[in-house]
Design a protein around this motif. Structure first.
Motif, PDB file in Angstrom:
ATOM      1  N   ASN A  85       0.838  -1.200   0.000  1.00 34.95           N
ATOM      2  CA  ASN A  85       0.000   0.000   0.000  1.00 34.95           C
ATOM      3  C   ASN A  85       0.874   1.252   0.000  1.00 34.95           C
ATOM      4  N   SER A  86       1.904   1.177  -0.815  1.00 31.65           N
ATOM      5  CA  SER A  86       2.914   2.219  -0.802  1.00 31.65           C
ATOM      6  C   SER A  86       2.519   3.362  -1.733  1.00 31.65           C
ATOM      7  N   GLY A  87       3.016   4.538  -1.464  1.00 27.23           N
ATOM      8  CA  GLY A  87       2.616   5.699  -2.244  1.00 27.23           C
ATOM      9  C   GLY A  87       3.711   6.307  -3.085  1.00 27.23           C
ATOM     10  N   THR A 197      -7.416   0.392  -7.324  1.00 24.13           N
ATOM     11  CA  THR A 197      -6.229   0.408  -6.467  1.00 24.13           C
ATOM     12  C   THR A 197      -6.350  -0.671  -5.391  1.00 24.13           C
ATOM     13  N   VAL A 198      -7.563  -0.780  -4.839  1.00 20.27           N
ATOM     14  CA  VAL A 198      -7.780  -1.780  -3.794  1.00 20.27           C
ATOM     15  C   VAL A 198      -7.683  -3.183  -4.379  1.00 20.27           C
ATOM     16  N   ARG A 201      -4.180  -4.167  -4.914  1.00 21.93           N
ATOM     17  CA  ARG A 201      -3.501  -4.523  -3.662  1.00 21.93           C
ATOM     18  C   ARG A 201      -3.849  -5.957  -3.260  1.00 21.93           C
ATOM     19  N   CYS A 205      -1.188  -9.165  -3.063  1.00 20.91           N
ATOM     20  CA  CYS A 205      -0.964  -9.983  -1.866  1.00 20.91           C
ATOM     21  C   CYS A 205      -1.118 -11.461  -2.195  1.00 20.91           C
ATOM     22  N   PRO A 426      -4.922   7.298  -7.371  1.00 16.66           N
ATOM     23  CA  PRO A 426      -5.259   8.208  -6.269  1.00 16.66           C
ATOM     24  C   PRO A 426      -4.051   8.559  -5.386  1.00 16.66           C
ATOM     25  N   ARG A 427      -2.932   7.930  -5.609  1.00 21.34           N
ATOM     26  CA  ARG A 427      -1.743   8.261  -4.812  1.00 21.34           C
ATOM     27  C   ARG A 427      -0.711   9.005  -5.645  1.00 21.34           C
ATOM     28  N   LEU A 429      -0.413  12.169  -6.477  1.00 23.02           N
ATOM     29  CA  LEU A 429       0.108  13.408  -5.889  1.00 23.02           C
ATOM     30  C   LEU A 429       1.004  13.102  -4.697  1.00 23.02           C
ATOM     31  N   GLU A 430       0.624  12.082  -3.960  1.00 23.16           N
ATOM     32  CA  GLU A 430       1.468  11.676  -2.831  1.00 23.16           C
ATOM     33  C   GLU A 430       2.871  11.333  -3.339  1.00 23.16           C
ATOM     34  N   ASN A 433       4.775  14.513  -4.716  1.00 21.38           N
ATOM     35  CA  ASN A 433       5.205  15.453  -3.677  1.00 21.38           C
ATOM     36  C   ASN A 433       5.958  14.780  -2.549  1.00 21.38           C
ATOM     37  N   VAL A 434       6.390  13.566  -2.778  1.00 19.43           N
ATOM     38  CA  VAL A 434       7.005  12.818  -1.680  1.00 19.43           C
ATOM     39  C   VAL A 434       8.273  13.511  -1.196  1.00 19.43           C
ATOM     40  N   ARG A 435       8.450  13.487   0.116  1.00 21.61           N
ATOM     41  CA  ARG A 435       9.707  13.944   0.703  1.00 21.61           C
ATOM     42  C   ARG A 435      10.143  12.882   1.694  1.00 21.61           C
ATOM     43  N   ASN A 436      11.397  12.569   1.733  1.00 15.35           N
ATOM     44  CA  ASN A 436      11.809  11.515   2.658  1.00 15.35           C
ATOM     45  C   ASN A 436      13.116  11.864   3.348  1.00 15.35           C
TER      46      ASN A 436
ATOM     47  N   LEU B  16      -9.285  11.557  -8.011  1.00 18.01           N
ATOM     48  CA  LEU B  16      -9.558  11.172  -6.634  1.00 18.01           C
ATOM     49  C   LEU B  16      -8.258  11.010  -5.874  1.00 18.01           C
ATOM     50  N   LEU B  18      -6.687   9.015  -2.506  1.00 20.49           N
ATOM     51  CA  LEU B  18      -6.887   8.007  -1.482  1.00 20.49           C
ATOM     52  C   LEU B  18      -6.125   8.472  -0.241  1.00 20.49           C
ATOM     53  N   ARG B  20      -4.632   8.599   3.590  1.00 18.76           N
ATOM     54  CA  ARG B  20      -4.067   7.688   4.584  1.00 18.76           C
ATOM     55  C   ARG B  20      -4.887   7.783   5.862  1.00 18.76           C
ATOM     56  N   MET B 478       1.480  13.209   3.102  1.00 13.57           N
ATOM     57  CA  MET B 478       2.831  13.476   2.652  1.00 13.57           C
ATOM     58  C   MET B 478       3.853  12.917   3.623  1.00 13.57           C
ATOM     59  N   GLY B 479       5.009  12.559   3.085  1.00 10.27           N
ATOM     60  CA  GLY B 479       6.073  12.061   3.944  1.00 10.27           C
ATOM     61  C   GLY B 479       7.042  13.173   4.249  1.00 10.27           C
TER      62      GLY B 479
END
Lengths: 436, 495
Positions: A85-87, A197-198, A201, A205, A426-427, A429-430, A433-436, B16, B18, B20, B478-479
């Motif tokens: 379920n990674s983004g 997406t679901v 997943r 699995c 749906p992920r 944008l996540e 815009n990821v920051r780690n 859309l 999703l 967290r 966001m991370g």
């Protein structure tokens, strides 16, 4: 690191379509490699005879297995991405999906491994099975040749019918998994529904275990069984580590290349290079851990039926290759990939990704090729202590060019069929815009 | 389950997002979090605590008695005799060491992989790690026979010129376990420092305030403090990660370097590590399910946390199952009659086959219920399965160690192991010891990392609020880096 916050307004509808014409140079290079490799391979396969022709069977197996590790690795990363379920990786996941679907053309390229003559050369046990058909026949033959006893014991697994079924399954499973997973997101691009997406997943699995068994037993059937007496429980994990490592490196190079062509500008940032670089680093260490454990336990216990694998690789010329692998596959990339800031630089990480791919070629070479001269019963040349098939390395290089060139060519050509990333995920944008 | 939210749309197609799931429920404020966690330490313990604590102390006494009895009588009070020279002691050692893996895994590896949900359970898991390693260390220490000579394990020059056998994995174990214990302890303590300062600041003057003051090392929560803290935390996480793998790999070498059928398998190192993570997470769940109920921590240790841990148990249980099957397959494929015979004796017609079945059922089959969300969401089901796993991981070690030695290479010396009452009560006693330490930890130290759990709240994001005009609850999505999270703590009052 701060960068402009990406919103849906910044991204083109329909995602980004790759135009193969823009990449004609690289596609052309792969095509040329494929043409040279395939022509050369055809010459070796049909135009030569005797040991040269037989030795080329090993070249082809080597190249196919290299291709297999990349395809299996691509499948692994999409499985992991969906199952966990990674983004972060949505922006690059499609590239891995496409890599996994290359299982089909690879399976076609692997068909020569079904030719009885090739099988008898590569895997001694095929010859014995054909000379003494059936369990009864083998049993009978083992009475006069005790070396055949293990083949009687493992007849339930190592028999021609079952082997062939597995051979088809390995490619089929990888192709099915990656095509199916990609199809969820293609459907999502049509209707925008989050349920895909679901579903993806859940599917990921469910197929994790079949995937793990595919990699394990493919490595057992094709490489471990080159010497039917040798065995190691770690074998599947070792090759799985190589799959994940090499495919991540290949996709890093691809992302860098696509960005240089002007693609993925909004969705892929230095953070993605950093993340992918970290995974590359993680698998550099994981591979070393697995490789060391396998070597160390066999070395320490020192049981003859196990040590043969390392014995032929730790003596003569192969010893140098072994040492080179320790340094080039682990020590050097470990030191350089440790540095955080450098992992965000496409140039830096691109160089080490290329290095990783090269070392992966060396590692698989070291796994497959030392067996050739021994199985063919060659003697070392005067003044040498390692048996070699003279000039066989040319065939190895040609076979590698043929498989890597063909897969690379087909991969890049097919990249334009769909958007480079799942643009309605749906992920997304996540990920952008990821920051780690 | 993640919710679908209409957010933004570009030219035509609707997009859309999703979301967290939140890691802190009911939008609890920073001060609520501080009060709730500190309250556990500051208020009187509930009756349940005493109901658990008194029997634990009693069992610790039983353990001490058993060890004392062993010292005055000899190791013969344990059931091991030729050929089963390693029996319950080493089984228990490996069992407890395995339990001690989840803590540092959650702290280090989940930190490095930016798994924010770790923050609600990492403190308790780290504490559990330390206590479990303490329990583990007791067994080999007493197994040496003369426990007062156990310092001979350390390479200290001595008058008898006795030097350690550096070629033995048993000695590597001494180094691996002691290094792991030391680093885990430092890591745990480092994480505690900001929270100890919070407790110090809330205390009335007195002995408690003085002690919290001493151990919080003058923490004032300044920007510079946080900055150093984060760097140290990150480095310790990076150093602990290989240790998590090395400890159980070295434990596996105790067996796998040998030429004993059933012990010598190259897959042992990663198989042991996966098993340790598996067993460790089961113990975390066993402890945390009652803790969250007794202390009302449901908003901090949410069903999402339980769900994640149940999934890790399913994954690692399946990896362990893969290793069991791979061992069996290679025993067959390797065509070594001794290896195959060992596995047949383990699983088909040996004297301890039911241990093998119990192991397989508890470790491989029982966790499969976690495929279904219904079971992952049922605290009772998760609690039952995690206890199956606790038991199953003990059976696994028993199967590997005892059933192998019971039917060693020489049939003439075959002998079935029988545990004595000292074996039984020593092992049960270590559970008391473990529980006693854990309950004392609950009593005196913050069970959840206050600073870290605040950091995963949306409003801890320095950019919180900025994104609202975009219509996205992004802070959770966001991370952001942990350094940003912790820097934002400076803005928030310590309590």
């Amino acid at each position: 690191m701060s960068h402009h916050h990406v919103s849906f307004k910044d991204l083109p509808e329909g995602g980004e379509k790759f135009d193969p014409a823009k990449a004609s140079k690289v596609i052309g290079t792969f095509g040329a490699l494929a043409a040279i490799g395939l022509l050369g391979s055809a010459y070796y396969a049909f135009g030569t005879h005797g040991d040269t022709q037989k030795g080329f069977a090993y070249s082809w197996l080597y190249a196919i297995f290299v291709g297999f590790t990349f395809v299996a690795g691509g499948t692994f990363w999409i499985l992991l991405h969906n199952a966990s379920n990674s983004g972060w990786g949505v922006a690059v996941r499609r590239l891995f999906e496409n890599l996994g679907t290359m299982a089909l053309p690879l399976g076609i390229l692997a068909l020569p491994l079904l030719i009885p003559g090739v099988q008898n050369t590569l895997w001694e046990w095929f010859g014995h099975h054909r000379a003494h058909p059936g369990l009864e026949g083998l049993h009978h033959a083992a009475e006069s040749d005790p070396h055949l006893h293990p083949l009687v014991d493992k007849y339930g697994y190592l028999n021609i019918t079952f082997w062939t079924i597995r051979f088809v399954l390995y490619f089929g499973i990888l192709w099915f998994i990656s095509t199916k997973l990609r199809s969820y997101f293609l459907k999502q691009e049509a209707d925008g529904d989050i349920k895909h997406t679901v579903y993806a997943r859940e599917f990921a699995c469910m197929v994790l275990l079949p995937f793990a068994l595919t990699v394990t037993f493919a490595a057992v059937d094709w490489i471990m069984a080159l010497d039917y007496t040798w065995f190691s429980t770690m074998w599947g994990v070792y090759h799985f580590a190589g799959c994940a490592w090499s495919s991540m490196a290949a996709m890093l190079l691809l992302v860098i290349y696509l960005q240089s062509l002007g693609y993925l500008q909004k969705v892929v940032t230095g953070e993605h290079f950093h993340l992918m670089g970290k995974l590359l680093f993680a698998f550099t260490v994981f591979w070393a851990y697995i490789a060391f454990s396998q070597y160390f336990l066999i070395w320490y216990a020192n049981i003859p039926e196990e040590t043969r694998f390392y014995f032929i690789r730790n003596t003569g010329v192969w010893r140098n290759v072994s040492i080179f692998i320790v340094i080039g596959h682990f020590v050097v990339p470990f030191v350089f990939l440790l540095q955080q800031q450098l992992k965000k630089s496409p140039k830096f990480i691109g160089f080490w990704a290329a290095w990783v791919i090269f070392m992966h070629f060396v590692d698989i070479y070291w796994n497959v090729i030392p067996e050739r001269a021994h199985s063919m019963g060659l003697e070392p040349a005067p003044g040498s202590d390692t048996p070699f098939l003279p000039g066989a390395w040319v065939g190895d290089v040609l076979a590698l060019c043929a498989v890597v060139g063909t897969i690379g060519y087909l991969y890049l050509r097919s990249l334009g069929k769909h958007s480079l990333y799942a643009w309605r995920d749906p992920r997304l944008l996540e990920s952008a815009n990821v920051r780690n | 389950m993640a919710a679908a939210t209409d957010t933004a749309s570009n030219a035509n197609a609707q997009q859309l997002v999703l979301e967290r799931e939140p890691l802190v429920l009911n939008n609890r404020s920073f001060s609520w979090i501080t009060n709730r966690i500190c309250g556990i330490v500051e208020n009187r313990q509930p009756l349940g605590w005493w109901f658990l604590f008194l029997p634990s102390v009693l069992l610790t006494g039983v353990m001490v008695f058993c060890f004392a009895y062993l010292i005055v009588t000899g190791v013969g009070v344990w059931g091991q005799k030729q050929p089963v020279d390693w029996a319950w002691d080493i089984t228990n050692f490996v069992f407890w060491i395995g339990i001690g893996h989840a803590g540092t895994l959650i702290s280090a590896i989940l930190f490095l992989t930016r798994q924010k949900w770790r923050t609600s359970v990492n403190r308790a898991a780290e504490a559990m790690t330390i206590f479990a390693v303490m329990c583990a260390g007791l067994f080999p220490a007493f197994h040496v026979g003369r426990v007062w000579m156990v310092w001979f394990l350390a390479p200290i020059p001595n008058a008898n010129a006795i030097w350690q056998n550096f070629k033995s994995p048993l000695l590597w174990d001494v180094f691996a376990v002691s290094t792991y214990f030391t680093v885990s302890l430092i890591f745990w303590f480092l994480g505690l420092v900001p929270d100890l300062a919070t407790l110090r600041d809330r205390c009335k003057p007195g002995i408690r305030k003085a002690l919290y003051g001493i151990f919080s090392l003058g923490w004032r929560g300044s920007n510079r403090h946080w900055s150093h803290y984060e760097t140290a935390y990150m480095l310790l996480a990076a150093l602990s990660t290989p240790l998590v793998l090395s400890v159980h790999s070295v434990v596996s070498f105790d067996f796998a370097t040998s030429v004993v059928p059933g012990w010598h398998a190259t897959i042992f190192p990663p198989y042991f590590v996966a098993g340790a993570i598996f067993g460790g997470f089961a113990m975390v769940l066993t402890l945390m399910i009652p803790v969250r109920k007794i202390y009302g921590l449901q908003d901090l240790i949410t069903m999402k946390h339980i769900d994640n841990m149940a999934k890790i148990i399913l994954l690692t249980g399946t990896i362990v199952g893969y290793a069991y099957c791979m061992e069996f397959f290679m025993a067959y494929y390797g065509a070594n009659p001794f290896e195959l015979q060992t596995f047949k004796l383990r699983a088909l017609h040996g004297p301890s086959v039911w241990y093998y079945y119990a192991m397989f059922f508890c470790n491989v089959f029982a966790p499969q219920v976690f495929w279904f969300k219904r079971f992952r969401q049922s605290l009772l089901a998760v609690f039952i399965v995690s206890n199956f796993v606790n038991a199953g991981m003990w059976y696994e070690r028993y199967v590997i160690i005892v059933t192998t030695l019971e039917r060693h290479l020489t049939p003439g010396s075959w002998r079935t192991f029988d545990a004595t009452w000292v074996d039984n009560w020593t092992f049960i006693g270590t559970f008391g010891f473990f529980m006693m330490l854990f309950l004392l930890f609950l009593r005196f130290l913050p069970v959840i990392a206050i600073g870290e759990v605040k950091g995963v709240k949306p409003e801890a994001d320095p950019h919180y609020g900025e994104s609202h005009d975009r219509g996205l609850q992004e802070a959770e999505v966001m991370g952001e880096t942990d350094s940003e999270i912790l820097a934002s703590q400076k803005a928030a009052p310590a309590h």
